[in-house]
Design a protein around this motif. Structure first.
Motif, PDB file in Angstrom:
ATOM      1  N   THR A  43       0.832  -1.198   0.000  1.00  0.00           N
ATOM      2  CA  THR A  43       0.000   0.000   0.000  1.00  0.00           C
ATOM      3  C   THR A  43       0.865   1.246   0.000  1.00  0.00           C
ATOM      4  OG1 THR A  43      -0.145  -0.025   2.423  1.00  0.00           O
ATOM      5  CG2 THR A  43      -1.898  -1.157   1.221  1.00  0.00           C
ATOM      6  N   GLY A  44       0.277   2.335  -0.419  1.00  0.00           N
ATOM      7  CA  GLY A  44       1.002   3.601  -0.480  1.00  0.00           C
ATOM      8  C   GLY A  44       0.351   4.519  -1.490  1.00  0.00           C
ATOM      9  N   GLU A  45       0.696   5.785  -1.408  1.00  0.00           N
ATOM     10  CA  GLU A  45       0.128   6.762  -2.331  1.00  0.00           C
ATOM     11  C   GLU A  45       0.589   6.492  -3.762  1.00  0.00           C
ATOM     12  OE1 GLU A  45       1.132  10.678  -1.029  1.00  0.00           O
ATOM     13  OE2 GLU A  45       0.229  10.422   0.968  1.00  0.00           O
ATOM     14  N   ASN A  46      -0.109   7.120  -4.705  1.00  0.00           N
ATOM     15  CA  ASN A  46       0.309   7.014  -6.098  1.00  0.00           C
ATOM     16  C   ASN A  46       1.709   7.582  -6.276  1.00  0.00           C
ATOM     17  OD1 ASN A  46      -2.023   5.862  -7.282  1.00  0.00           O
ATOM     18  ND2 ASN A  46      -3.071   7.832  -7.134  1.00  0.00           N
ATOM     19  N   GLY A  47       2.533   6.861  -7.033  1.00  0.00           N
ATOM     20  CA  GLY A  47       3.866   7.349  -7.340  1.00  0.00           C
ATOM     21  C   GLY A  47       4.934   6.995  -6.329  1.00  0.00           C
ATOM     22  N   THR A  48       4.579   6.238  -5.286  1.00  0.00           N
ATOM     23  CA  THR A  48       5.579   5.902  -4.261  1.00  0.00           C
ATOM     24  C   THR A  48       6.487   4.763  -4.679  1.00  0.00           C
ATOM     25  OG1 THR A  48       3.878   4.545  -3.181  1.00  0.00           O
ATOM     26  CG2 THR A  48       4.257   6.754  -2.269  1.00  0.00           C
ATOM     27  N   GLY A  49       6.091   4.015  -5.726  1.00  0.00           N
ATOM     28  CA  GLY A  49       6.947   2.931  -6.216  1.00  0.00           C
ATOM     29  C   GLY A  49       6.467   1.550  -5.833  1.00  0.00           C
TER      30      GLY A  49
END
Length: 454
Positions: free
Chosen positions: A181-187
């Motif tokens: 999980t993570g925000e858009n663009g975090t990789g």
């Protein structure tokens, strides 16, 4: 047309002479041995495609043990080499024993010419098929290595990334399902590829599916495959993503965007490890390692009735959270240098450096698009710069708007709706620009527009 090389081993010279006359019409090369003592050296020198091996070589001994011994020696040299055994004594138990030890077939003397030739040609065809399969496997391995090659990857030195890297190295070697999980663009996709690279399945393929881009009508066909004629455009049989990933890793990106009704079908396949192609009723077993990713809070989605709790348990054996770039600003200089080296080489501007004021500007920026935005900013700066050192003015970053105090009292959905509305107005209805700004795919954007009735 004569093809292949056959090696015949028999202590009877009359048999060898007869076989030479017979087999030279069918095989390109016929090698005759009246003793097995030089068999191994002949295997090394001539690399035959088929062997016709007598079972007995010592006078008065008809047990077949000699033939079984030399069969085992041949299999030690090349386990895939077809061996047809030849004997004057029909013995069912001996034949069964020989076949268990790897013989391709068993022929009894005196032989029928047509049957013997058919048996040997069948063994030759088997040899060629095995060679083709081996070559295809080797080719696939090379392709998989190229697809999964160790691409340069910058972790950074922040505490959160060191902890993430440590956890990743532990779970990568298992077959546990992982939720990233993570925000858009975090990789998140980069992390998924790193997990695959470090796993026991690294020699196999990693198949990626953007769940936000798969339409509901084609969901089953894309993931599970279909048979010819199952629907209008099904002109041929086609394997789905699960079958394509068999033996390797399946990465389901943006799984939080999957329609609730379709989640049950995905859950069924994950549980049973079998797929049924559209238009068929035959289950096909699949062996995959599952990695999923989302920018959503799936626990909250479960509470909202948007995501199945049982599916969440299946995909969330291990949870990896990728931090936003603004929460690890100490990594920005290292990441910037990493992308600078990459793009200065790509655009033939080697020797470029970053000035202190440029680094400071990058560190002070909030990076709403995270690492992806930093990467694009570095590429753009490298392309447009004229000197040998990047200055702060070489970076064209978005203006940072102050957060509205109203957001504090908004639900996640209301905030998302407001962001989409604002972006549509800002970009004059250009949906491609809106999707890029929000860091989502166009199908996902249209889905959200429909959801919020915008």
């Amino acid at each position: 047309m004569k093809k292949g090389c056959i090696l015949v081993v028999d202590d009877n010279k009359n048999v060898l002479s007869a076989l030479r006359i017979l087999l030279e019409s069918y095989f390109q090369k016929v090698i005759l041995l009246n003793s097995p003592n030089t068999l191994v050296s002949q295997l090394n020198d001539n690399r035959p495609d088929v062997i016709l091996l007598d079972m007995n070589f010592s006078a008065g001994i008809n047990s077949g043990n000699e033939g079984l011994y030399w069969l085992s020696e041949i299999k030690k040299f090349d386990a895939e080499l077809p061996v047809v055994l030849f004997t004057a004594y029909a013995d069912i138990d001996l034949a069964v024993s020989a076949l268990k030890q790897g013989a391709s077939d068993f022929v009894v003397k005196p032989w029928d010419n047509a049957k013997l030739v058919a048996t040997l040609q069948s063994a030759y065809s088997l040899r060629q098929s095995r060679k083709e399969v081996k070559q295809l496997r080797e080719k696939q391995t090379v392709i998989n290595r190229e697809l999964n090659r160790d691409k340069a990857f910058c972790w950074g030195q922040s505490e959160t990334m060191r902890e993430l890297r440590s956890l990743l190295s532990k779970v990568a070697k298992t077959d546990a399902s992982i939720l990233i999980t993570g925000e858009n663009g975090t990789g998140k996709e980069v992390i998924a590829r790193e997990i695959h690279r470090l796993s026991v399945r690294s020699e196999e393929v990693l198949v990626t599916v953007d769940m936000g881009a798969v339409s509901e009508t084609l969901f089953e066909s894309e993931l599970f495959g279909h048979v010819k004629g199952s629907f209008t455009d099904a002109r041929t049989d086609r394997a789905g993503k699960f079958e394509a990933a068999d033996g390797g890793t399946l990465f389901l990106d943006e799984i939080g965007n999957l329609n609730y009704a379709l989640q049950a079908k995905l859950l069924s396949v994950i549980q049973s490890r079998q797929v049924v192609r559209v238009g068929d009723n035959k289950p096909i077993p699949v062996d995959i390692r599952l990695i999923c990713a989302t920018n959503r809070n799936l626990e909250q989605s479960v509470l909202n009735g948007e995501f199945r709790e049982d599916l969440l348990y299946r995909v969330n054996t291990i949870h990896l959270e990728v931090p936003a770039l603004r929460d690890r600003s100490e990594d920005i200089p290292e990441l910037a240098e990493f992308f600078l080296l990459k793009y200065s080489g790509k655009y033939d501007k080697k020797g470029l450096t970053l000035s202190k004021n440029a680094i400071q500007k990058l560190k002070e920026y909030a990076w709403p698009g995270n690492v992806r935005e930093l990467q694009h900013a570095m590429e753009k700066a490298v392309i447009l710069c004229d000197g040998t050192e990047l200055q702060a003015d070489d970076f064209y970053l978005r203006k940072q708007e102050k957060k509205s105090p109203k957001l504090a009292n908004m639900s996640l959905e209301d905030a998302e709706k407001m962001l989409i509305e604002n972006s549509i107005v800002k970009n004059n209805g250009n949906m491609s620009a809106v999707a890029i700004e929000l860091g989502i795919t166009r199908p996902t954007l249209y889905s959200k527009i429909k959801k919020y009735d915008l």
